[in-house]
Design a protein around this motif. Structure first.
Motif, PDB file in Angstrom:
ATOM      1  N   SER A 219       0.859  -1.188   0.000  1.00 19.23           N
ATOM      2  CA  SER A 219       0.000   0.000   0.000  1.00 19.23           C
ATOM      3  C   SER A 219       0.889   1.230   0.000  1.00 19.23           C
ATOM      4  O   SER A 219       1.880   1.296   0.726  1.00 19.23           O
TER       5      SER A 219
ATOM      6  N   LEU B 293       1.216   5.605  -0.137  1.00 19.77           N
ATOM      7  CA  LEU B 293       0.668   6.956  -0.030  1.00 19.77           C
ATOM      8  C   LEU B 293       1.481   7.861  -0.943  1.00 19.77           C
ATOM      9  O   LEU B 293       2.713   7.917  -0.825  1.00 19.77           O
TER      10      LEU B 293
ATOM     11  N   THR C  53      -3.173   5.595  -1.929  1.00 19.10           N
ATOM     12  CA  THR C  53      -3.884   6.725  -1.329  1.00 19.10           C
ATOM     13  C   THR C  53      -3.161   7.993  -1.759  1.00 19.10           C
ATOM     14  O   THR C  53      -1.928   8.026  -1.774  1.00 19.10           O
TER      15      THR C  53
ATOM     16  N   LEU D 201      -2.746  12.079  -0.964  1.00 16.14           N
ATOM     17  CA  LEU D 201      -3.011  13.228  -0.080  1.00 16.14           C
ATOM     18  C   LEU D 201      -2.600  14.489  -0.833  1.00 16.14           C
ATOM     19  O   LEU D 201      -1.434  14.623  -1.240  1.00 16.14           O
TER      20      LEU D 201
ATOM     21  N   ALA E 108      -7.451   5.230  -7.099  1.00 13.94           N
ATOM     22  CA  ALA E 108      -6.804   5.667  -5.850  1.00 13.94           C
ATOM     23  C   ALA E 108      -7.837   6.203  -4.861  1.00 13.94           C
ATOM     24  O   ALA E 108      -8.893   6.676  -5.251  1.00 13.94           O
ATOM     25  N   THR E 109      -7.517   6.123  -3.577  1.00 13.44           N
ATOM     26  CA  THR E 109      -8.324   6.767  -2.539  1.00 13.44           C
ATOM     27  C   THR E 109      -7.812   8.189  -2.384  1.00 13.44           C
ATOM     28  O   THR E 109      -6.608   8.382  -2.169  1.00 13.44           O
TER      29      THR E 109
ATOM     30  N   VAL F 200      -7.565  11.627  -0.385  1.00 12.60           N
ATOM     31  CA  VAL F 200      -7.764  12.376   0.857  1.00 12.60           C
ATOM     32  C   VAL F 200      -7.388  13.819   0.553  1.00 12.60           C
ATOM     33  O   VAL F 200      -6.220  14.119   0.280  1.00 12.60           O
TER      34      VAL F 200
ATOM     35  N   ARG G 115      -5.134  11.181   8.614  1.00 10.37           N
ATOM     36  CA  ARG G 115      -6.240  10.633   7.801  1.00 10.37           C
ATOM     37  C   ARG G 115      -5.690   9.864   6.603  1.00 10.37           C
ATOM     38  O   ARG G 115      -6.212   8.823   6.220  1.00 10.37           O
ATOM     39  N   ALA G 116      -4.609  10.379   6.021  1.00  9.06           N
ATOM     40  CA  ALA G 116      -4.041   9.730   4.833  1.00  9.06           C
ATOM     41  C   ALA G 116      -3.393   8.387   5.179  1.00  9.06           C
ATOM     42  O   ALA G 116      -3.363   7.470   4.364  1.00  9.06           O
TER      43      ALA G 116
ATOM     44  N   GLY H 298      -5.552   3.920   6.629  1.00 10.99           N
ATOM     45  CA  GLY H 298      -5.776   2.539   6.194  1.00 10.99           C
ATOM     46  C   GLY H 298      -4.553   1.637   6.362  1.00 10.99           C
ATOM     47  O   GLY H 298      -4.620   0.452   6.051  1.00 10.99           O
TER      48      GLY H 298
ATOM     49  N   ILE I 230      -0.198   2.137   5.735  1.00  3.95           N
ATOM     50  CA  ILE I 230       0.603   2.487   4.547  1.00  3.95           C
ATOM     51  C   ILE I 230       1.974   1.817   4.657  1.00  3.95           C
ATOM     52  O   ILE I 230       2.637   1.900   5.685  1.00  3.95           O
TER      53      ILE I 230
END
Ligand code: NAD
Length: 322
Positions: free
Chosen positions: A6, A8, A32, A34, A49-50, A52, A64-65, A68, A70
């Motif tokens: 995963s 970020l 993710t 950010l 992608a998620t 934030v 918050r980023a 999940g 990372i």
């Protein structure tokens, strides 16, 4: 190092970060992003992608980023314009340095042990060696170069000290170009600035005598290096140049852009302006270190990269106009 799954990507709505997010998704990462959309576009965050929406200067947004879980952070969120940094050095300092410290702290709080950082060739100032190796003198001549170097040092220090362990790598990127680089932001990316001007039929402004040179490296080549480095132990604790190893003068770049629309510097409306503060005369990367460590070499030359960029830009300009 175990294989992280995963990722970020801070700054993942921006030019380089959105491409990197695409590459990571292709390689099977859950990504993710950010980004506070200061210069990035939500539309450029990949669908997979998620997203934030948040600010790297705000620890709650950073948390918050990471929420999940990372495995690897690619930290590209930053104030990326040399000119804006002169206009507001405090804002540049807070995004590029405080933002980087917050990301390091986020890695520690959330037990993430792999961090890659977007540094810049501006750390060298006017280079004492051409092509410039990583061991050349560090002497930034712009506010931006100072903050990118401070961020780099904080990242390298975090890699050398502290608990839990943090495996770090920094890339001193040269002039990255390609699709999605803003065609309307006059403050960053000379190739995209010229291309936007020419496709909209606007005059092109050349600073200084145009014989200053830059090392243009295609965004796809850059992303391949970042992705390959994640799982390559030899990159840990190291700083690498990321450039094409060739320099091109601003005049030659302008000629190449104008040729795409059948124009020349003689036939086109060209204005000139004084050199910008902190302008470097010559810039070209020595990329032998990353070649040896990662087996990386640029695959896309300026002509091929420019073709891909022009194809994308023509559609983007038509969409913006209509
Ligand atoms: P960009 O402006 O397109 O991307 C930067 C991204 O960071 C944007 O999406 C922006 O919205 C986001 N951002 C800015 N401030 C933020 C904040 N406070 N919180 C969260 N997100 C924020 O620029 P880019 O060219 O893609 O540059 C990406 C990174 O690479 C930057 O750190 C830049 O300094 C570095 N870099 C770029 C180049 C280049 O040639 N483009 C060269 C060397 C280094």
């Amino acid at each position: 190092m175990s294989a992280p799954r995963s990722a970020l990507v801070t700054g993942g709505a921006g030019f380089i970060g959105s491409h990197l997010a695409d590459h990571l998704i292709e390689r099977g990462y859950a990504v993710t992003v950010l980004d506070n959309l200061a210069t990035g576009r939500a539309a450029d965050v990949p669908d997979g992608a998620t997203f934030v929406e948040g600010d790297v200067r705000n620890p709650e947004h950073v948390d918050r980023a990471f929420a999940g879980g990372i495995d690897v952070v690619c930290h590209l969120a930053g104030q990326a314009s040399i000119r804006r940094a002169w206009d507001d050095p405090g804002a540049d300092l807070s995004v590029n340095v405080l933002g980087t410290l917050n990301i390091i702290a986020g890695c520690r709080r959330h037990h993430t042990n792999r961090l890659l950082y977007a540094s810049s060739m501006t750390v060298y100032g006017n280079p004492t060696a051409i092509p410039t190796p990583e061991g050349a003198d560090i002497a930034p001549v712009s506010c931006y170069g100072i903050t990118k170097y401070a961020g780099e040092r904080y990242v390298m220090l975090a890699g050398a000290e502290g608990d839990p362990r943090l495996d770090v790598t920094a890339f001193r990127m040269f002039n990255v170009y390609g699709p999605r680089q803003s065609l309307t932001n006059p403050y960053q990316g000379v190739l995209a600035i010229f291309l936007g001007n020419v496709l909209r039929g606007e005059p092109v402004c050349i600073h200084s005598d145009g014989e200053q040179s830059r090392d243009f490296v295609f965004v796809g080549d850059v992303c391949r290096a970042w992705c390959d480095a994640i799982d390559t132990p030899g990159t840990v604790g190291r700083v690498f140049n990321l450039g094409s190893g060739r320099d091109t003068s601003v005049n030659a770049l302008c000629d190449a852009v104008l040729a795409r629309v059948g124009a020349t510097r003689q036939s086109y409306d060209i204005s000139s302006a004084p050199a910008q503060p902190g302008d470097i005369r010559r810039s070209v990367a020595d990329v032998s270190d990353i070649g040896r460590t990662l087996g990386w070499a640029p695959q896309v030359d300026l002509d091929g990269g420019m073709s891909a960029t022009v194809r994308w830009a023509q559609t983007a300009v038509e969409e913006q106009a209509g």
